[in-house]
Design a protein around this motif. Structure first.
Motif, PDB file in Angstrom:
ATOM      1  N   UNK A  49       0.810  -1.221   0.000  1.00  0.00           N
ATOM      2  CA  UNK A  49       0.000   0.000   0.000  1.00  0.00           C
ATOM      3  C   UNK A  49       0.845   1.274   0.000  1.00  0.00           C
ATOM      4  N   UNK A  50       1.977   1.254   0.682  1.00  0.00           N
ATOM      5  CA  UNK A  50       2.794   2.471   0.757  1.00  0.00           C
ATOM      6  C   UNK A  50       3.724   2.627  -0.442  1.00  0.00           C
ATOM      7  N   UNK A  51       3.750   1.624  -1.314  1.00  0.00           N
ATOM      8  CA  UNK A  51       4.606   1.713  -2.497  1.00  0.00           C
ATOM      9  C   UNK A  51       6.009   1.202  -2.251  1.00  0.00           C
ATOM     10  N   UNK A  52       6.156   0.343  -1.258  1.00  0.00           N
ATOM     11  CA  UNK A  52       7.469  -0.234  -0.975  1.00  0.00           C
ATOM     12  C   UNK A  52       8.488   0.822  -0.593  1.00  0.00           C
ATOM     13  N   UNK A  53       9.677   0.666  -1.115  1.00  0.00           N
ATOM     14  CA  UNK A  53      10.769   1.569  -0.752  1.00  0.00           C
ATOM     15  C   UNK A  53      10.557   3.003  -1.225  1.00  0.00           C
ATOM     16  N   UNK A  54       9.589   3.227  -2.095  1.00  0.00           N
ATOM     17  CA  UNK A  54       9.290   4.582  -2.588  1.00  0.00           C
ATOM     18  C   UNK A  54       8.346   5.333  -1.657  1.00  0.00           C
ATOM     19  N   UNK A  55       7.872   4.686  -0.603  1.00  0.00           N
ATOM     20  CA  UNK A  55       6.924   5.308   0.313  1.00  0.00           C
ATOM     21  C   UNK A  55       7.573   6.343   1.220  1.00  0.00           C
ATOM     22  N   UNK A  56       6.768   6.902   2.091  1.00  0.00           N
ATOM     23  CA  UNK A  56       7.226   7.863   3.100  1.00  0.00           C
ATOM     24  C   UNK A  56       8.377   7.212   3.874  1.00  0.00           C
ATOM     25  N   UNK A  57       9.550   7.845   3.919  1.00  0.00           N
ATOM     26  CA  UNK A  57      10.689   7.236   4.598  1.00  0.00           C
ATOM     27  C   UNK A  57      10.409   6.803   6.044  1.00  0.00           C
ATOM     28  N   UNK A  58       9.555   7.528   6.748  1.00  0.00           N
ATOM     29  CA  UNK A  58       9.221   7.126   8.111  1.00  0.00           C
ATOM     30  C   UNK A  58       8.482   5.797   8.100  1.00  0.00           C
ATOM     31  N   UNK A  59       7.500   5.676   7.233  1.00  0.00           N
ATOM     32  CA  UNK A  59       6.744   4.432   7.137  1.00  0.00           C
ATOM     33  C   UNK A  59       7.644   3.287   6.678  1.00  0.00           C
ATOM     34  N   UNK A  60       8.481   3.567   5.690  1.00  0.00           N
ATOM     35  CA  UNK A  60       9.391   2.536   5.174  1.00  0.00           C
ATOM     36  C   UNK A  60      10.340   2.074   6.266  1.00  0.00           C
ATOM     37  N   UNK A  61      10.916   3.011   7.002  1.00  0.00           N
ATOM     38  CA  UNK A  61      11.869   2.670   8.052  1.00  0.00           C
ATOM     39  C   UNK A  61      11.220   1.820   9.144  1.00  0.00           C
ATOM     40  N   UNK A  62      10.112   2.285   9.665  1.00  0.00           N
ATOM     41  CA  UNK A  62       9.447   1.576  10.767  1.00  0.00           C
ATOM     42  C   UNK A  62       8.927   0.218  10.289  1.00  0.00           C
ATOM     43  N   UNK A  63       8.334   0.197   9.115  1.00  0.00           N
ATOM     44  CA  UNK A  63       7.782  -1.049   8.596  1.00  0.00           C
ATOM     45  C   UNK A  63       8.880  -2.057   8.286  1.00  0.00           C
ATOM     46  N   UNK A  64       9.934  -1.628   7.617  1.00  0.00           N
ATOM     47  CA  UNK A  64      11.021  -2.550   7.268  1.00  0.00           C
ATOM     48  C   UNK A  64      11.701  -3.090   8.526  1.00  0.00           C
ATOM     49  N   UNK A  65      11.902  -2.238   9.508  1.00  0.00           N
ATOM     50  CA  UNK A  65      12.527  -2.671  10.771  1.00  0.00           C
ATOM     51  C   UNK A  65      11.630  -3.696  11.480  1.00  0.00           C
ATOM     52  N   UNK A  66      10.333  -3.482  11.415  1.00  0.00           N
ATOM     53  CA  UNK A  66       9.379  -4.423  12.015  1.00  0.00           C
ATOM     54  C   UNK A  66       9.292  -5.707  11.199  1.00  0.00           C
ATOM     55  N   UNK A  67       9.299  -5.575   9.878  1.00  0.00           N
ATOM     56  CA  UNK A  67       9.228  -6.746   8.998  1.00  0.00           C
ATOM     57  C   UNK A  67      10.449  -7.640   9.196  1.00  0.00           C
ATOM     58  N   UNK A  68      11.593  -7.055   9.441  1.00  0.00           N
ATOM     59  CA  UNK A  68      12.803  -7.849   9.674  1.00  0.00           C
ATOM     60  C   UNK A  68      12.604  -8.800  10.856  1.00  0.00           C
ATOM     61  N   UNK A  69      11.910  -8.334  11.865  1.00  0.00           N
ATOM     62  CA  UNK A  69      11.712  -9.129  13.082  1.00  0.00           C
ATOM     63  C   UNK A  69      10.840 -10.359  12.877  1.00  0.00           C
ATOM     64  N   UNK A  70      10.078 -10.404  11.796  1.00  0.00           N
ATOM     65  CA  UNK A  70       9.171 -11.540  11.588  1.00  0.00           C
ATOM     66  C   UNK A  70       9.634 -12.465  10.468  1.00  0.00           C
ATOM     67  N   UNK A  71      10.872 -12.304  10.047  1.00  0.00           N
ATOM     68  CA  UNK A  71      11.406 -13.169   8.998  1.00  0.00           C
ATOM     69  C   UNK A  71      11.913 -14.479   9.586  1.00  0.00           C
TER      70      UNK A  71
END
Length: 166
Positions: A49-71
């Motif tokens: 929904x946020x457009x992946x890495x092209x999204x709002x850097x805040x959303x990308x940062x928080x989401x990617x950091x959280x996504x890493x934890x569930x891999x």
């Protein structure tokens, strides 16, 4: 439940940003309920929904950091943590303040570097692990003496012990 007034204000501000609130729901699925796969599904939907890495850097940062934890795969965890670090480089203190995060962008780096160090340790690349650990330690001055700061400093201490015992 927030441990302090500052955390209560931060939680309220984060819920005012719909995307951050949804990311927080995913974090709660993982940490609060132990539902790792469900959290990963929520994060994947938000990522799209946020457009992946092209999204709002805040959303990308928080989401990617959280996504890493569930891999389940450490190499995938590393990729997500690298995305989070790259997005942090695009953040400003003003953007954090806009959503009520009471810390500078510099305070995000110790956690991001710690996560990268831990990934490299798990992958057996101890030199890279030590490199990221040093970066994390160099940035601890930006951390407050609050629950978040203590959590990150504790993680740094544990990783330091693991890497020095090898």
């Amino acid at each position: 439940m927030p441990a302090s007034r500052d955390e209560a204000v931060q939680e309220q501000a984060l819920t005012a940003d719909v995307t951050l609130a949804r990311i927080n729901q995913g974090v709660q699925l993982h940490h609060g309920q132990g539902r790792r796969e469900a959290a990963r599904d929520v994060f994947t939907q938000i990522w799209d929904e946020i457009g992946g890495e092209r999204g709002d850097p805040l959303h990308v940062c928080v989401l990617a950091h959280s996504m890493a934890d569930v891999q389940d795969d450490v190499e995938q965890e590393l990729i997500w943590d690298q995305r989070a670090l790259a997005a942090a480089g695009l953040l400003t203190d003003a953007r954090l303040a806009q959503v009520g995060v009471p810390m500078p962008v510099a305070a995000l780096y110790p956690s991001l570097h710690l996560s990268l160090a831990e990934c490299h340790r798990k992958l057996g690349d101890l030199d890279r692990a030590r490199e990221y650990l040093q970066r994390a330690q160099a940035g601890i001055g930006a951390l407050g003496d609050d629950q978040y700061g203590q959590l990150i400093k504790g993680g740094l201490d544990r990783l330091t012990q693991q890497l020095t015992s090898r």
